[in-house]
Design an enzyme around this catalytic site. Sequence first.
Site, PDB file in Angstrom:
ATOM      1  N   ASN A  64       0.681  -1.180  -0.050  1.00  0.00           N
ATOM      2  CA  ASN A  64       0.090   0.022  -0.116  1.00  0.00           C
ATOM      3  C   ASN A  64       0.926   1.300   0.209  1.00  0.00           C
ATOM      4  OD1 ASN A  64      -1.370  -1.792   0.231  1.00  0.00           O
ATOM      5  ND2 ASN A  64      -3.339  -0.560   2.085  1.00  0.00           N
TER       6      ASN A  64
HETATM    7 CA    CA Z   1      -7.631  -2.676   4.084  1.00  0.00          CA
END
Ligand code: CA
Length: 220
Positions: free
Chosen positions: A34
């Site tokens: 991420n």
């Molecule tokens: Ca997540």
Amino acid sequence: SAAPKRSQSLAGKRIVITAGPTHEPIDPVRYIANRSSGRQGYAIAGALARLGADVELISGPVSLETPRGVKRIDVETALEMEAAVNRTLPADVAILVAAVADWRAEASPRKIKKGETGGPPELNLTENPDILAGLATHDQRPALLIGFAAETDKVVGHAKAKLDRKGCDWIVANDVSGDVMGGTENSIHLITANGVESWEQMPKREVARRLAERIVDAIV
Ligand code: CA
Ligand code: CTP
């Protein structure tokens, strides 16, 4: 000269913080992750250490200096982060700021070559454990359990749902629709059982300082 009154208000309190992304390897040169600079979590760790807390910062891969007085433990994957968090228990407070990758791949021990898979490789994803939800039901659950939620839309709605679903005490909802990703400013809503407080956009260090004050009010 006399120290400021608040300076050691968290002395003796054990606080665990996760920050940064996790990297889930695909092969020795590729990973899933991420977006996360780690800045907000590191700022919170520093602010709490300045108040005298015993802070353990479980950090995914970031390029930031360790804040003064903070004990940092470096991890790469979600599974490593979960194990490191559990090793720090018992703790009075846990603040899970990390942008944990939701899935991990079955990593190849050798570099996957473009030509050999006949098109894009099958990644065979497995869902990672939810570290926050795991702490909420842990027999050593920290008395104050704080999650973060980075959202681009319906920020408060999604974050409230996460508070209920994950069983934490507070959610700091991060509006990432603007330019805050990787930047030095943040725009947050603090969601607790008592309702929603929306803070004006401010430097991440100031968010950290104010959050630390709220933690003092809640646990001291
Ligand atoms: Ca997540
Ligand atoms: N979190 C965690 N472990 C995971 C995923 C998330 O501890 N495997 C924590 C994050 O650190 C954060 C909170 O849970 O404090 C919310 O993360 P978020 O990714 O927003 O929640 P998800 O349930 O994964 O929902 P989404 O589908 O929006 O990603």
